[in-house]
Scaffold this motif. Structure first.
Motif, PDB file in Angstrom:
ATOM      1  N   THR A  98       0.851  -1.188   0.000  1.00 34.45           N
ATOM      2  CA  THR A  98       0.000   0.000   0.000  1.00 34.45           C
ATOM      3  C   THR A  98       0.884   1.234   0.000  1.00 34.45           C
ATOM      4  O   THR A  98       1.947   1.241   0.616  1.00 34.45           O
ATOM      5  N   THR A  99       0.437   2.274  -0.673  1.00 33.16           N
ATOM      6  CA  THR A  99       1.154   3.559  -0.633  1.00 33.16           C
ATOM      7  C   THR A  99       0.158   4.697  -0.725  1.00 33.16           C
ATOM      8  O   THR A  99      -0.875   4.574  -1.390  1.00 33.16           O
ATOM      9  N   ASP A 100       0.489   5.780  -0.046  1.00 33.16           N
ATOM     10  CA  ASP A 100      -0.355   6.977  -0.126  1.00 33.16           C
ATOM     11  C   ASP A 100       0.205   7.996  -1.112  1.00 33.16           C
ATOM     12  O   ASP A 100      -0.274   9.122  -1.191  1.00 33.16           O
ATOM     13  N   ALA A 101       1.237   7.592  -1.864  1.00 33.32           N
ATOM     14  CA  ALA A 101       1.779   8.490  -2.885  1.00 33.32           C
ATOM     15  C   ALA A 101       0.751   8.732  -3.993  1.00 33.32           C
ATOM     16  O   ALA A 101      -0.115   7.891  -4.245  1.00 33.32           O
ATOM     17  N   VAL A 102       0.870   9.865  -4.633  1.00 35.13           N
ATOM     18  CA  VAL A 102       0.079  10.136  -5.835  1.00 35.13           C
ATOM     19  C   VAL A 102       0.905   9.653  -7.020  1.00 35.13           C
ATOM     20  O   VAL A 102       1.971  10.194  -7.305  1.00 35.13           O
ATOM     21  N   VAL A 103       0.440   8.607  -7.679  1.00 34.24           N
ATOM     22  CA  VAL A 103       1.216   8.013  -8.774  1.00 34.24           C
ATOM     23  C   VAL A 103       0.282   7.660  -9.922  1.00 34.24           C
ATOM     24  O   VAL A 103      -0.907   7.414  -9.720  1.00 34.24           O
ATOM     25  N   SER A 104       0.835   7.620 -11.116  1.00 31.88           N
ATOM     26  CA  SER A 104       0.042   7.167 -12.257  1.00 31.88           C
ATOM     27  C   SER A 104      -0.010   5.646 -12.225  1.00 31.88           C
ATOM     28  O   SER A 104       0.908   4.988 -11.708  1.00 31.88           O
ATOM     29  N   GLN A 105      -1.069   5.080 -12.785  1.00 31.61           N
ATOM     30  CA  GLN A 105      -1.188   3.620 -12.795  1.00 31.61           C
ATOM     31  C   GLN A 105      -0.046   2.972 -13.593  1.00 31.61           C
ATOM     32  O   GLN A 105       0.529   1.979 -13.135  1.00 31.61           O
ATOM     33  N   PRO A 106       0.330   3.507 -14.764  1.00 26.10           N
ATOM     34  CA  PRO A 106       1.454   2.886 -15.481  1.00 26.10           C
ATOM     35  C   PRO A 106       2.753   2.918 -14.665  1.00 26.10           C
ATOM     36  O   PRO A 106       3.530   1.963 -14.691  1.00 26.10           O
ATOM     37  N   ASP A 107       2.979   4.023 -13.942  1.00 27.16           N
ATOM     38  CA  ASP A 107       4.169   4.067 -13.096  1.00 27.16           C
ATOM     39  C   ASP A 107       4.089   3.014 -11.993  1.00 27.16           C
ATOM     40  O   ASP A 107       5.081   2.359 -11.660  1.00 27.16           O
ATOM     41  N   LEU A 108       2.904   2.842 -11.428  1.00 21.41           N
ATOM     42  CA  LEU A 108       2.729   1.868 -10.350  1.00 21.41           C
ATOM     43  C   LEU A 108       2.994   0.460 -10.883  1.00 21.41           C
ATOM     44  O   LEU A 108       3.693  -0.354 -10.245  1.00 21.41           O
ATOM     45  N   ASP A 109       2.460   0.181 -12.044  1.00 14.79           N
ATOM     46  CA  ASP A 109       2.640  -1.136 -12.655  1.00 14.79           C
ATOM     47  C   ASP A 109       4.118  -1.388 -12.974  1.00 14.79           C
ATOM     48  O   ASP A 109       4.661  -2.451 -12.653  1.00 14.79           O
ATOM     49  N   GLY A 110       4.750  -0.399 -13.587  1.00 14.30           N
ATOM     50  CA  GLY A 110       6.160  -0.563 -13.941  1.00 14.30           C
ATOM     51  C   GLY A 110       7.035  -0.721 -12.716  1.00 14.30           C
ATOM     52  O   GLY A 110       7.959  -1.546 -12.689  1.00 14.30           O
ATOM     53  N   ALA A 111       6.736   0.080 -11.686  1.00 16.82           N
ATOM     54  CA  ALA A 111       7.532   0.008 -10.463  1.00 16.82           C
ATOM     55  C   ALA A 111       7.357  -1.345  -9.785  1.00 16.82           C
ATOM     56  O   ALA A 111       8.321  -1.936  -9.278  1.00 16.82           O
ATOM     57  N   LEU A 112       6.122  -1.861  -9.787  1.00 17.13           N
ATOM     58  CA  LEU A 112       5.886  -3.165  -9.149  1.00 17.13           C
ATOM     59  C   LEU A 112       6.647  -4.269  -9.868  1.00 17.13           C
ATOM     60  O   LEU A 112       7.284  -5.118  -9.237  1.00 17.13           O
ATOM     61  N   ARG A 113       6.601  -4.254 -11.186  1.00 18.91           N
ATOM     62  CA  ARG A 113       7.297  -5.321 -11.937  1.00 18.91           C
ATOM     63  C   ARG A 113       8.804  -5.243 -11.732  1.00 18.91           C
ATOM     64  O   ARG A 113       9.481  -6.267 -11.588  1.00 18.91           O
ATOM     65  N   ALA A 114       9.334  -4.030 -11.712  1.00 20.17           N
ATOM     66  CA  ALA A 114      10.779  -3.885 -11.468  1.00 20.17           C
ATOM     67  C   ALA A 114      11.134  -4.357 -10.063  1.00 20.17           C
ATOM     68  O   ALA A 114      12.145  -5.042  -9.849  1.00 20.17           O
TER      69      ALA A 114
END
Lengths: 386, 386
Positions: free
Chosen positions: A188-204
């Motif tokens: 979980t995070t309370d950051a404001v992030v774009s969904q593509p960034d979230l997806d890319g960050a999770l996979r990395a």
């Protein structure tokens, strides 16, 4: 990694309760709810082709990048349960949605436990009702406890950014990676992030953490790693720092999983250096990590480096057998493919074991974390259906 | 398979003696000599890229299709021993050749035991001298005993043809296949055969036997299967019946290896039916055979079929997860990917366990033999350097 007491980021509530799914009477149903304002989400799942009903369901839920809640149960995997199993997962999501006033299509479902048995739905749904009533910003630990199976401790990790944070909970034990482990993880995070960034960050992040642990080479039917972003901190975070934060949290959780793997007596880091590619380094590291004879030797505090070389030899990695070096806990027991320093110099009494394999074939490296193969592993996995 | 007391075919002598390589004082050096008139030979070796010095040597010896003698030692694998290890193997072959009056280039060398230690050459060569003096047409059992490591019984199998025969000896235990096992096998026949037929028959026979056992997924550095043909019976045998005879003998030895695998409490046949190809059937069978969680469950007499499906799901074989059937000892515990008959009906008390996986994807099938993962396996491989 911060030393602060882990807690949920802003915008989240969680709960963990006892629904009676486990014969032990321990907590077995958890809820994690994202109250927003954002509801970005991403997830990775097991690559096992025999996937559990909740995995099939949750893949669809995550496809649009929005998740409002995650419901998790231990005490039953709901895998290999056919059409009824899928109907049960669907019904669970609808029930959660009804209680919380959200859409079923935004509810991720995770289950863990014995494969091949239907869930007792009456108990599960009653548990959801109780959990919904107990949802709290302080519910992190209760949720982490409720997803445990053969885990001996609950797993939590957190990263504090500047005005934002990431916190994760995990359960593991046997079959450990989204590629390879009986593992449920909610980040979980309370950051404001774009969904593509979230997806890319999770996979990395998962590629460098959960994909690099391997307790017993067994791939689960239920592995799920899901990340939810609430945006409640109001702090916008780019993909770079988000990836770093997720990677730190995932690495901590991954190490906690290995440290608590079923029956483990040693935590083993297999570091492969001098590889022609990262892929080669990973292949060699995995081959050693999966070698039962090597894992038994470590359990017996026996620096049997011949078993390391025998495992390396099964791979397709680039190397010359006559140039292989192996060090165990700092002692160069194998040099140029042959006998090096006296193996009796190696001290394997500590829980942490470091095996360094140098392929002398390039400049790449990678580390795989595993554990030893012990009497307790055999006992836990023969005496109980899990 | 004949019930007759196995003995060497015509044209062969063998011996097994105690040279003092083993701390236990048990026999540890064997010789098998082909007195002709023919000296056709073929062999298959480990595919491990980290191969022991005797494997490197013996590949060259067999390349010309002629072998006059095989010298084998237990008590040390001579693997990962560098240039000195290879020099020791070469010296051993020269010593055998000198004693027997043959060419060193016709002497196959096999070693088994701990990896990463040099052999005590003085003892080994003295043992060769003693063994040469004891060579006898009745030396089969002595040779079979002298190659044992953690084996609890020696392994012999024979096939009686019409005026000719095939007899083999084997040692195994952990790491079990030319692809996959700590295994030394010497096969002998007095048939008159061409070298190409002998080579083709050996490859066909091992593909259907030693390549289909998998005790612990660990591949040895020393595996060698060598066949010698003396022609002493005067009976010419074509490739077909020769292949059948070798396959029978190899299949018997393979089953004996699995039955005596380290710490095994169950012998498990994993039969895969309904596969789109034999390769698919083998991949699925191996995946199940290598699944530690499944193997622990069988040790615990737990018909945990979910672990079978989880293993099947890791393969690339053609199948629909919703059509998979699994039976254990005749009970259809999984039907169409879901719950079938009650698992409590399965009796896993007998040593022999039969797991039938039907992929419903074609007409091909294959069986892999393995064993369970037990406390004794962990004990044997942690308490002792082997």
């Amino acid at each position: 990694m911060s030393a602060a007491q882990p807690r949920l980021p802003l915008g989240f509530r969680a709960a963990g309760v006892t629904a009676g799914l486990k014969a032990s009477g321990r907590p077995d149903v958890a809820l994690v709810v994202n109250d927003g304002p954002d509801h970005a989400a991403a997830a990775v799942f097991t690559t096992n082709r025999v996937e559990a009903a909740p995995v099939t369901w949750s893949r669809q839920v995550v496809a649009d990048g929005r998740v409002d809640a995650v419901v998790l149960n231990s005490g039953g995997a709901n895998a290999c349960t056919g059409p009824q199993g899928f109907a049960d997962t669907h019904h669970t999501a609808e029930h959660v949605a009804g209680v919380l006033g959200i859409s079923p299509g935004d509810v991720v479902v995770c289950s863990t436990g014995l494969i091949g048995e239907l869930l007792p739905m009456d108990r599960l749904l009653s548990g959801v009702d109780v959990a919904a009533g107990e949802l709290s910003p302080d519910g992190l630990e209760a949720a982490a406890v409720a997803i445990m199976t053969t885990d001996t401790v609950h797993k939590v990790a957190t990263h504090l950014g500047d005005g934002w944070s990431v916190t994760g909970i995990a359960k593991g034990a046997g079959m450990l990676a989204p590629a390879l482990a009986t593992m449920l993880v909610v980040l979980t995070t309370d950051a404001v992030v774009s969904q593509p960034d979230l997806d890319g960050a999770l996979r990395a992040a998962t590629a460098l953490s959960f994909d690099r642990i391997d307790s017993d080479a067994c791939m689960s039917t239920n592995d799920t790693v899901v990340v939810l972003a609430s945006g409640a901190s109001g702090v916008r975070v780019d993909r770079g720092p988000l990836t770093d934060a997720l990677t730190q949290v995932c690495a901590s959780l991954a190490r906690q999983l290995i440290a608590d793997a079923e029956g483990a007596a040693h935590d083993i880091a297999i570091e492969v250096r001098g590889a022609a590619s990262v892929e080669d380094a990973l292949e060699v590291g995995r081959a050693v990590a999966r070698n039962n004879l090597f894992k038994c030797a470590i359990f017996g505090n026996d620096p049997n480096w011949g078993r390391v070389l025998a495992a390396v030899g099964t791979t397709g990695a680039t190397f010359d057998p006559m140039r292989l070096d192996v060090a165990m806990n700092g002692v160069q027991v194998c040099r140029a493919g042959g006998v090096g320093e006296d193996r009796s110099l190696v001290d394997l009494a500590p829980r942490e074991v470091h095996v360094l394999v140098d392929l002398h074939a390039g400049a790449e490296s990678a580390t795989i974390w595993t554990n030893d193969l012990t009497h307790d592993y055999v006992h836990e996995n023969s005496a109980y259906s899990t």
